[in-house]
Scaffold this motif. Sequence first.
Motif, short mmCIF file in Angstrom:
data_model
loop_
_atom_site.label_atom_id
_atom_site.label_comp_id
_atom_site.label_asym_id
_atom_site.label_seq_id
_atom_site.Cartn_x
_atom_site.Cartn_y
_atom_site.Cartn_z
N UNK A 103 0.83 -1.20 0.00
CA UNK A 103 0.00 0.00 0.00
C UNK A 103 0.87 1.25 0.00
N UNK A 104 1.95 1.20 0.75
CA UNK A 104 2.87 2.34 0.79
C UNK A 104 3.48 2.60 -0.58
N UNK A 105 3.85 1.54 -1.31
CA UNK A 105 4.43 1.72 -2.63
C UNK A 105 3.42 2.31 -3.62
N UNK A 106 2.17 1.84 -3.54
CA UNK A 106 1.15 2.36 -4.44
C UNK A 106 0.87 3.83 -4.17
N UNK A 107 0.75 4.19 -2.89
CA UNK A 107 0.52 5.59 -2.54
C UNK A 107 1.70 6.46 -2.97
#
Length: 451
Positions: A38-42
Motif C-alpha cells: 500500500x505504501x508503494x502504491x501511494x
Amino acid sequence: MTVAVPARLVKVLGATRLKEPLNATTLAEADAMKWPALGRLKQRIADADAGRPSEGAIAPIRPVQRANIAREAMEWRREVEEECRLLSAGTLTEDGVAFLPIVDLRIDRIAEEDGSDDASLFAHIVSGRATPFASLVDHWLHEGAFAGRTEAAYRQAIRDLTSWCEHTNTPPTVEAITKRVAGQFIRARFIDLNAAPATANKAITALASFWGWLHKRGHIGEVSPWSGQSLSKAKRPDCARDPGEAVKRAFTDDEVATLLNGLTDPLIADFCRFAALTGMRREEIATLRVRHVRSGIIKVPGTKTVSAAREVPLHSDLVSLVDRRITGKGVEDFVFHELPPQTSKARGRGAPITQAFTRQRRKLGVEDRFESERQSRVDLHSFRRWFSRKAQEALEAGGVGFTDWTISDVLGHSRENRPGGMTMGRYAGSSDMKAKRSCIEAVRLPLLSKL
C-alpha cells in the motif's frame, strides 16, 4: 492490493486504480505484505502528482512544491478521517485500517526528500492542525454564488496569494496567514510594485471576503488578517486636481449625436441606440433573448443585483430595431446574436462590444481623459448615465406621469438604499408600467441630423 487514483492523475498513470498483487499463500502472509504494498502504491501516486519518476527510479528527486505537499496531505487527511470515523462507529476493525499505519512512513519520506519543514506541514495538515486555504475556495465561491467576473477576480486573488506563499516558503494554510504575513504579501505584491491602490484593494477585498467566510464557518476564530489592510489613494494638492477629475460622467447630447451619427458597424450602432433609450447595463443587453421581449415589454435579465431583474416598456423609437432583430428567431436566441460566446467568466458576453465601442469612440473624437488618469471619464456605461440625466431633466422641466422613484425602477436601482427607502421601497413597491412608460418616453435622442 488496489488504490484509487485521483481523477487529475488518471491520464498520467493510465489507470483509475493501481494494483499490486501480493502473491501470498496464507491470510497471515497477506496481512503482513499489504502495508508495504500500500505504501508503494501511494508513493507512486505522490510521485506522479509531483512530476517525479516512479517505479523505484534512482534519478535525483526534485523538491516537491508546497502546494503539491498541501494537496497530497489533504487527500491523506480525508482517508484518515474516514477510517477514524468508521473505527469510532464500530464498522471497521483494526485489521481493516489501511492508511493510519503508513502516515508516519510518508512523513519520514518527505522529511528525507524535501526537508523537515515540508514534512511538518504534511503532518499538520493530515492531523487537522492546519488547512490549505486553496482546498476551501470552491466551497466559499459556491456558497457565495458570485457573478462570473467577480468569481474570476476572487480566484485570481487566491492564486496570487498561493504563488507568493510558494516563492516565500510560507505554508499555504489558513493558520499561516497572520496579520503580519498578510501585510508582507500586500507590500510585496502591491506596494513595492507601485500597483494602483484600486487594483490592490480589489484583491484585498476578495481575500477579506474569503477570510470572513472562513470565520463564519468556524475555520478561524480570530479577526481576519486582512482587516484594515486596504491602501489609501495618494492625495494630491488641490491645485493639481481639476474639479470632477477621474469621475465618470454621462455623455453630452452632442457626444450622443456624434456617436450615433458616426458609428458605422451595424451591431455597435444598434447596441448603443438600445443602451441610450433603455438605460440598460451592457450585460443586460448582451444577454437579452427573444423571449425577454414580448408585447412591448422588456423583461430585463438582471445580471447584477436583485433589483436589476425588472420589467420596463420598450421605447417607441426602438420598436423597428427590435422587430428587425427578433423576426425569424427562436425564443432562446439572443437579440444581439452576433456577439461571440466568451470562454472566461471574467469576460461577460458583452465584452467585445466594450472594446469595439472604445475604438470607435476614440476615432470619433469622443474622449475625456486627464493626463494623470488611465481611463476616460466617458465609456459605454455613459449611455446609461445619459438616460438617467435626460429622465431627470424631463422631470425637472415639468414632465408628468412619473417620479424620480420611477427612474430608479427603470434603471434597476434599489429603492431601499435611498432616504425613505423603507416606505417607498419595501412598502410601496415598484412603479406601475404606465409610470415606467412615461419615464421611458420622456427620454429622446438628440437630433442626429444636426451634425
